[in-house]
Design a protein around this motif. Structure first.
Motif, PDB file in Angstrom:
ATOM      1  N   HIS A  67      57.010  39.346 -23.930  1.00  0.00           N
ATOM      2  CA  HIS A  67      57.281  40.680 -23.766  1.00  0.00           C
ATOM      3  C   HIS A  67      56.580  41.625 -22.691  1.00  0.00           C
ATOM      4  O   HIS A  67      56.551  42.810 -22.773  1.00  0.00           O
ATOM      5  CB  HIS A  67      56.798  41.463 -25.118  1.00  0.00           C
ATOM      6  CG  HIS A  67      57.909  40.791 -26.474  1.00  0.00           C
ATOM      7  ND1 HIS A  67      57.415  39.817 -27.095  1.00  0.00           N
ATOM      8  CD2 HIS A  67      58.840  41.334 -26.748  1.00  0.00           C
ATOM      9  CE1 HIS A  67      58.479  39.429 -27.783  1.00  0.00           C
ATOM     10  NE2 HIS A  67      59.397  40.325 -27.777  1.00  0.00           N
ATOM     11  N   GLU A  68      55.913  40.790 -21.686  1.00  0.00           N
ATOM     12  CA  GLU A  68      55.197  41.378 -20.689  1.00  0.00           C
ATOM     13  C   GLU A  68      54.170  42.372 -21.165  1.00  0.00           C
ATOM     14  O   GLU A  68      54.132  43.494 -20.486  1.00  0.00           O
ATOM     15  CB  GLU A  68      56.457  42.308 -19.595  1.00  0.00           C
ATOM     16  CG  GLU A  68      57.476  41.253 -19.236  1.00  0.00           C
ATOM     17  CD  GLU A  68      58.489  42.177 -18.264  1.00  0.00           C
ATOM     18  OE1 GLU A  68      58.284  43.335 -18.295  1.00  0.00           O
ATOM     19  OE2 GLU A  68      59.091  41.367 -17.741  1.00  0.00           O
ATOM     20  N   ARG A  69      53.436  42.217 -21.928  1.00  0.00           N
ATOM     21  CA  ARG A  69      52.387  42.713 -22.340  1.00  0.00           C
ATOM     22  C   ARG A  69      51.079  41.788 -22.183  1.00  0.00           C
ATOM     23  O   ARG A  69      51.157  40.705 -21.817  1.00  0.00           O
ATOM     24  CB  ARG A  69      52.226  42.971 -23.892  1.00  0.00           C
ATOM     25  CG  ARG A  69      53.404  44.031 -24.381  1.00  0.00           C
ATOM     26  CD  ARG A  69      52.781  44.547 -25.727  1.00  0.00           C
ATOM     27  NE  ARG A  69      52.665  43.351 -26.578  1.00  0.00           N
ATOM     28  CZ  ARG A  69      53.756  42.906 -27.276  1.00  0.00           C
ATOM     29  NH1 ARG A  69      55.027  43.293 -27.441  1.00  0.00           N
ATOM     30  NH2 ARG A  69      53.387  41.903 -28.291  1.00  0.00           N
ATOM     31  N   ASP A  70      49.918  42.497 -21.980  1.00  0.00           N
ATOM     32  CA  ASP A  70      48.602  41.858 -21.460  1.00  0.00           C
ATOM     33  C   ASP A  70      47.955  40.927 -22.350  1.00  0.00           C
ATOM     34  O   ASP A  70      47.748  41.349 -23.653  1.00  0.00           O
ATOM     35  CB  ASP A  70      47.551  42.865 -21.264  1.00  0.00           C
ATOM     36  CG  ASP A  70      46.365  42.198 -20.502  1.00  0.00           C
ATOM     37  OD1 ASP A  70      46.058  40.971 -20.726  1.00  0.00           O
ATOM     38  OD2 ASP A  70      45.960  42.580 -19.554  1.00  0.00           O
ATOM     39  N   PRO A  71      48.157  39.619 -22.423  1.00  0.00           N
ATOM     40  CA  PRO A  71      47.754  38.761 -23.658  1.00  0.00           C
ATOM     41  C   PRO A  71      46.348  38.871 -24.026  1.00  0.00           C
ATOM     42  O   PRO A  71      46.070  38.880 -25.204  1.00  0.00           O
ATOM     43  CB  PRO A  71      47.958  37.345 -22.834  1.00  0.00           C
ATOM     44  CG  PRO A  71      48.829  37.349 -21.703  1.00  0.00           C
ATOM     45  CD  PRO A  71      48.680  38.694 -21.056  1.00  0.00           C
ATOM     46  N   PHE A  72      45.400  39.206 -23.226  1.00  0.00           N
ATOM     47  CA  PHE A  72      43.987  39.060 -23.473  1.00  0.00           C
ATOM     48  C   PHE A  72      43.922  40.616 -24.490  1.00  0.00           C
ATOM     49  O   PHE A  72      43.191  40.800 -25.227  1.00  0.00           O
ATOM     50  CB  PHE A  72      43.118  39.128 -22.372  1.00  0.00           C
ATOM     51  CG  PHE A  72      42.826  37.827 -21.887  1.00  0.00           C
ATOM     52  CD1 PHE A  72      42.486  36.728 -22.542  1.00  0.00           C
ATOM     53  CD2 PHE A  72      42.776  37.797 -20.399  1.00  0.00           C
ATOM     54  CE1 PHE A  72      41.999  35.612 -22.315  1.00  0.00           C
ATOM     55  CE2 PHE A  72      42.446  36.378 -20.035  1.00  0.00           C
ATOM     56  CZ  PHE A  72      42.089  35.299 -20.906  1.00  0.00           C
ATOM     57  N   GLY A 125      34.985  37.790 -24.784  1.00  0.00           N
ATOM     58  CA  GLY A 125      34.565  37.504 -23.392  1.00  0.00           C
ATOM     59  C   GLY A 125      35.575  38.141 -22.577  1.00  0.00           C
ATOM     60  O   GLY A 125      35.530  37.660 -21.299  1.00  0.00           O
ATOM     61  N   VAL A 126      36.431  39.019 -22.874  1.00  0.00           N
ATOM     62  CA  VAL A 126      37.252  39.819 -21.852  1.00  0.00           C
ATOM     63  C   VAL A 126      37.234  41.187 -21.829  1.00  0.00           C
ATOM     64  O   VAL A 126      37.983  42.056 -21.168  1.00  0.00           O
ATOM     65  CB  VAL A 126      38.798  39.366 -21.957  1.00  0.00           C
ATOM     66  CG1 VAL A 126      39.043  37.896 -21.848  1.00  0.00           C
ATOM     67  CG2 VAL A 126      39.177  39.456 -23.345  1.00  0.00           C
ATOM     68  N   GLU A 127      36.409  41.841 -22.782  1.00  0.00           N
ATOM     69  CA  GLU A 127      36.455  43.294 -23.242  1.00  0.00           C
ATOM     70  C   GLU A 127      36.093  44.024 -21.936  1.00  0.00           C
ATOM     71  O   GLU A 127      36.823  45.126 -21.634  1.00  0.00           O
ATOM     72  CB  GLU A 127      35.335  43.401 -24.346  1.00  0.00           C
ATOM     73  CG  GLU A 127      35.724  43.170 -25.452  1.00  0.00           C
ATOM     74  CD  GLU A 127      35.734  41.562 -25.818  1.00  0.00           C
ATOM     75  OE1 GLU A 127      36.343  41.018 -26.789  1.00  0.00           O
ATOM     76  OE2 GLU A 127      34.951  40.839 -25.011  1.00  0.00           O
ATOM     77  N   GLU A 128      35.041  43.827 -21.032  1.00  0.00           N
ATOM     78  CA  GLU A 128      34.800  44.656 -19.990  1.00  0.00           C
ATOM     79  C   GLU A 128      35.853  44.346 -19.108  1.00  0.00           C
ATOM     80  O   GLU A 128      36.041  45.326 -18.178  1.00  0.00           O
ATOM     81  CB  GLU A 128      33.345  44.240 -19.427  1.00  0.00           C
ATOM     82  CG  GLU A 128      32.080  44.818 -20.412  1.00  0.00           C
ATOM     83  CD  GLU A 128      32.273  46.094 -20.253  1.00  0.00           C
ATOM     84  OE1 GLU A 128      32.551  47.020 -19.379  1.00  0.00           O
ATOM     85  OE2 GLU A 128      31.747  46.716 -21.454  1.00  0.00           O
ATOM     86  N   SER A 129      36.347  43.229 -18.605  1.00  0.00           N
ATOM     87  CA  SER A 129      37.281  42.988 -17.834  1.00  0.00           C
ATOM     88  C   SER A 129      38.721  43.698 -18.064  1.00  0.00           C
ATOM     89  O   SER A 129      39.244  44.016 -17.121  1.00  0.00           O
ATOM     90  CB  SER A 129      37.610  41.795 -17.762  1.00  0.00           C
ATOM     91  OG  SER A 129      36.520  40.616 -17.254  1.00  0.00           O
ATOM     92  N   LEU A 130      38.923  44.030 -19.377  1.00  0.00           N
ATOM     93  CA  LEU A 130      39.990  44.602 -19.705  1.00  0.00           C
ATOM     94  C   LEU A 130      40.017  46.157 -19.426  1.00  0.00           C
ATOM     95  O   LEU A 130      40.754  46.973 -18.922  1.00  0.00           O
ATOM     96  CB  LEU A 130      40.309  44.838 -21.325  1.00  0.00           C
ATOM     97  CG  LEU A 130      40.952  43.183 -21.772  1.00  0.00           C
ATOM     98  CD1 LEU A 130      41.304  43.313 -23.199  1.00  0.00           C
ATOM     99  CD2 LEU A 130      42.426  43.054 -21.082  1.00  0.00           C
TER     100      LEU A 130
END
Length: 874
Positions: free
Chosen positions: A422-427, A446-451
């Protein structure tokens, strides 16, 4: 609560915190009138707390019930459903398949329209009431296809190490239109569960009832004042004899392991008198076998998972519920699956064996076992027998419920795949799910700051990748033209082509230091470069012999090597060095001077030239003859700059990578943990790509729980692995240690081999242990293949270690896995499609071991039995 018209009618009302009991005695004339109305003799009068729970459900609220075992929690659902005539579907989940089968049998006997879904069984799935294990419903709930009411019996499974993730995600992501009814008797903090549900936006209430319907009382069995005959010997036979004499039977004893349970039951049957032997029907004898039939004749039995489903559910449990058995010895590991109570309970140990490890009994497990004491409607009091281990009621209390701490890979990967479609960010989707879990502490992927900062030059999407990238300094060297360039790989170059910075020159740049930290980032003027042949310490490990000066000019000295080749013996004799004799293949040790000059010297020059050390000249040093050789053609591994110049020990520095050098987030990235997080593990295992979109392997993993999907995808990726072999090897994924036998490696087999090829020896709690799923065990594939070929072959595989129940269990788990494969989403992968087709075929050719005709109890097995032994008191 069932009551008879001539019994006391007791109604409870709660007002301003006090309990008021109103007791009315039925007069004789009323009793005789009501006696002719049998329907009224089985009236169920709900207690106030049960009525409150039903009212809350009918008002649209979620209800969390905390009440002791046997207090009537299931009645809440039965009242809400109007005896199975509910509007909209209700799913009643239980922790074990055995309990599911019992519920289905009970409600179908009342005429309810009930379905069942336990993995290997799936019948009448759209019935008004569906009894299921929660794992079978998790994906349905996550996808938003929820029933009108979801009942979770024994919701303390939220904290289970193996299955807690399934419970947690199912509740966290259940649709808002699905009401929840959570039931348990061993949770110390149900209010935290209510607060969690409220945090999720649900209207949840807590109904708490602490009073047991049958109160418990402690009895020191060894202190009972009875004279036990000498013929009854042994600790447990004498203890049981005293308890039975005191009218404390029937007795349920929990033993730590199977063999202990069987040995104790055999000892009790042999030692205790049998004044009233139990007569079994022919069908019952065929199911349990000769050995267990002899024990049952003495009204004693053991109960563990090694017994077949038919023996447990068709003979032992019905007889125990009917009060026909005076002693049942059950394993502690099966305590959660026992669905019957006896008058007294005793514990034969403080620990039990689980997955080849000894595990101490937790207080909530002790509470659960003691909770099996006292039969509602039959016993006024339940008894806890205090034995030699001194475990008492004080040791039994509810456990504080907390999540296991792990992350549900399959659920998150499935949601990430849907988000990507649905073209949303998986992470971002996965992080949002983690925020709904049963905890007040954040659970990091382990992706929180990257988001928070998605657009960065490096393009990394996980915190660990960014943390490691910013810590990886780039080595640069100062090239021959004074420019900084990345340090290239070292290559071999002749010494004559190699130069080095002349740091000894006062005018040379950085003559006072060679430390990278003191070198500026902008390139200085080109350094003065000199030949490495003029730098003695650069030649220390090049060539053999003593370093010597071959020539000297304005540019400096040129060094070579001096080699002793011979010694003079007088004026006309030469003693050759041993290495020269070998080099020239000369036999004699001494030669005349003329031979040396005309024959040997040319040979030496020729051979040394072939070794890239040509002779520059011979020189006498006393009695020694020394050859001075050039080493300019020998090679050294050095970096070559972009202009083709080979430089030995160029000026170096370490700097940030180009993308980090232009990024303002470097200080933040330096603070990120470099430890491998969940997202980094997914990247390492190739379950997701750099953007978090699940790969084909990740999609397969999302269809299964724990490490099963990792093993299945590894096998499918190996094109040489035949599917008709792999389909049976699937049984090994949940086989454990019992099927491998004494001579077989538990971690052997083709499936384990492909797992090791894909994942090495990685250990990831809950998913991999030394590269294979934690519950893996070789040997089960032979059993299921044999039973598939001929169901009667099952009995040929039974050993002292491997029981009929173990074989039933592995067949059930195998069929459950095949059903998951058959009903999983389609993938554009030919081997996956072929595996799905093969799974459907085998499912149609096999049936669940639980689909068996269980014999009914004989009439004489339903009559009440007095288990008291007549012993003389002291």
């Amino acid at each position: 609560m069932p009551f008879n018209a001539v019994q006391i009618l007791r109604f409870r009302f709660r007002k301003t915190g006090y309990l008021v009991a109103i007791t009315a005695f039925a007069v004789t004339t009323l009793a005789s009138t009501l006696a002719d109305l049998p329907a009224l003799n089985q009236v169920t009068v709900p207690d106030l707390w049960q009525q409150q729970a039903v009212t809350a459900l009918r008002e649209g609220q979620d209800v969390v019930v905390q009440a002791p075992t046997g207090s009537g929690k299931t009645l809440i659902f039965e009242l809400w459903s109007n005896q199975g005539k509910n509007r909209g579907q209700a799913i009643y989940t239980v922790p074990t398949r055995a309990l599911a089968n019992d519920k289905v049998a009970e409600w179908r006997a009342r005429g309810w329209d009930v379905g069942i879904a336990t993995g290997d069984l799936a019948e009448n799935l759209r019935a008004p009431v569906l009894v299921a294990t929660l794992e079978t419903q998790k994906n349905r709930l996550i996808e938003g296809d929820g029933p009108a009411l979801l009942v979770v019996d024994e919701y303390q499974m939220l904290g289970d190490l193996d299955r807690g993730l399934n419970y947690e995600l199912a509740l966290a992501l259940a649709p808002a239109q699905t009401q929840l009814l959570l039931l348990s008797g061993s949770v110390a903090n149900p209010q935290d569960v209510v607060r969690w549900l409220q945090r999720l936006g649900r209207k949840a209430v807590l109904i708490r009832h602490e009073e047991r319907p049958v109160p418990l009382e402690e009895v020191h069995a060894n202190s009972l004042s009875f004279h036990v005959p000498r013929e009854i010997s042994g600790y447990w036979p004498r203890l049981a004899a005293k308890a039975l004499a005191e009218d404390l039977g029937p007795i349920l004893i929990f033993a730590p392991r199977r063999r202990a349970a069987e040995a104790m039951a055999a000892e009790l049957a042999r030692q205790l008198p049998s004044p009233n032997p139990l007569q079994l029907s022919t069908a019952q004898k065929l199911i349990v076998g000769d050995h267990l039939a002899k024990l049952l004749k003495s009204r004693v039995s053991f109960h563990h998972s090694g017994l077949s489903y038919a023996a447990r559910a068709g003979v032992i449990e019905p007889l125990a519920k009917a009060g026909q058995l005076r002693v049942v010895v059950a394993t502690m590991g099966l305590a959660a699956g026992i669905n019957f109570s006896l008058r007294s309970v005793a514990l034969a140990g403080k620990s039990y064996r689980r997955d080849e490890a000894e595990q101490m009994l937790r207080p909530d497990e002790i509470l659960q076992m003691f909770g099996r004491a006292g039969r509602r409607g039959l016993d006024e009091t339940g008894f806890v027998l205090i034995t030699a281990n001194e475990l008492r009621l004080l040791d039994a209390h509810s456990g504080r419920l907390a999540r296991s701490g792990a992350v549900d890979w399959s659920a998150l990967l499935g949601l990430m795949a849907a988000a990507a479609q649905h073209e949303r960010d998986p992470f971002r989707e996965a992080v949002g799910v983690q925020e709904r879990l049963f905890t007040t502490k954040p659970i990091f992927l382990g992706v929180e700051e990257s988001l928070r900062h998605p657009d960065v030059p490096c393009g990394f999407h996980t915190d660990a990748e960014r943390a490691r990238h910013v810590r990886q300094r780039v080595r640069e060297m100062l090239d021959s033209r004074g420019q900084w360039q990345p340090m290239p790989e070292l290559v071999h170059r002749p010494l004559r082509e190699i130069v080095t910075p002349d740091l000894a020159s006062p005018s040379a740049p950085y003559a006072d230091s060679c430390h990278a930290s003191r070198i500026p980032h902008h390139g200085p003027s080109p350094p003065r470069l000199i030949s490495i042949l003029g730098v003695p310490h650069a030649l220390d490990k090049t060539g053999t012999g003593v370093l010597c000066v071959l020539s000297e000019s304005e540019q400096g000295k040129t060094y070579g090597r001096a080699l002793t080749v011979a010694n003079r013996l007088g004026h006309d004799r030469i003693l050759l060095a041993k290495w020269i004799r070998r080099l020239t293949n000369w036999n004699g040790r001494q030669v005349p001077l003329a031979v040396w000059t005309t024959e040997i010297v040319p040979l030496v020059e020729q051979q040394l030239a072939q070794q890239h050390t040509p002779v520059a000249g011979f020189q006498d040093e006393g009695l020694r003859i020394v050859a001075r050789v050039s080493i300019a053609d020998l090679t050294l591994r050095v970096p070559v700059d972009s202009h083709g110049v080979a430089i030995w020990r160029p000026l170096e520095r370490e700097v940030l990578s180009k993308d980090c050098a232009q990024c303002s987030l470097v200080p933040m990235c330096r603070q990120l943990p470099a430890a491998t997080g969940v997202a980094m593990l997914w990247r390492r295992l190739r379950l997701v790509n750099a953007a978090g979109v699940p790969t084909l392997r990740g999609r397969v993993v999302s269809f299964f729980s724990q490490g099963d999907g990792l093993a299945i995808s590894a096998a499918l990726e190996d094109e040489s692995y035949p599917l008709d072999e792999f389909i049976y090897d699937l049984a090994n994924l949940d086989a454990g240690f019992r099927f491998c036998g004494a001579d077989t490696n538990r971690w052997g087999g083709r499936l384990a081999l492909v797992c090791h090829e894909k994942y090495g020896l990685q250990s990831i709690p809950g998913y991999l242990e030394n590269g294979v799923p934690p519950k893996y065990g070789a040997g089960a594939e032979q059993v299921v293949a044999s039973v598939h070929k001929n169901p009667l072959n099952k009995h040929g595989w039974i050993t002292d270690l491997l029981g009929a129940g173990d074989i039933d269990r592995v067949i059930i788990e195998w069929r459950s896995l095949l059903r998951q494969i058959a009903h999983a989403p389609d993938l554009e992968w030919s081997r996956w499609c072929a595996l799905q087709a093969l799974a459907k075929t085998i499912l149609n050719e096999t049936e669940s071991p639980t689909l068996t005709d269980l014999p009914p109890l004989e009439y004489h097995q339903t009559r009440r039995i007095d288990h008291r032994l007549i012993l003389r008191r002291h």
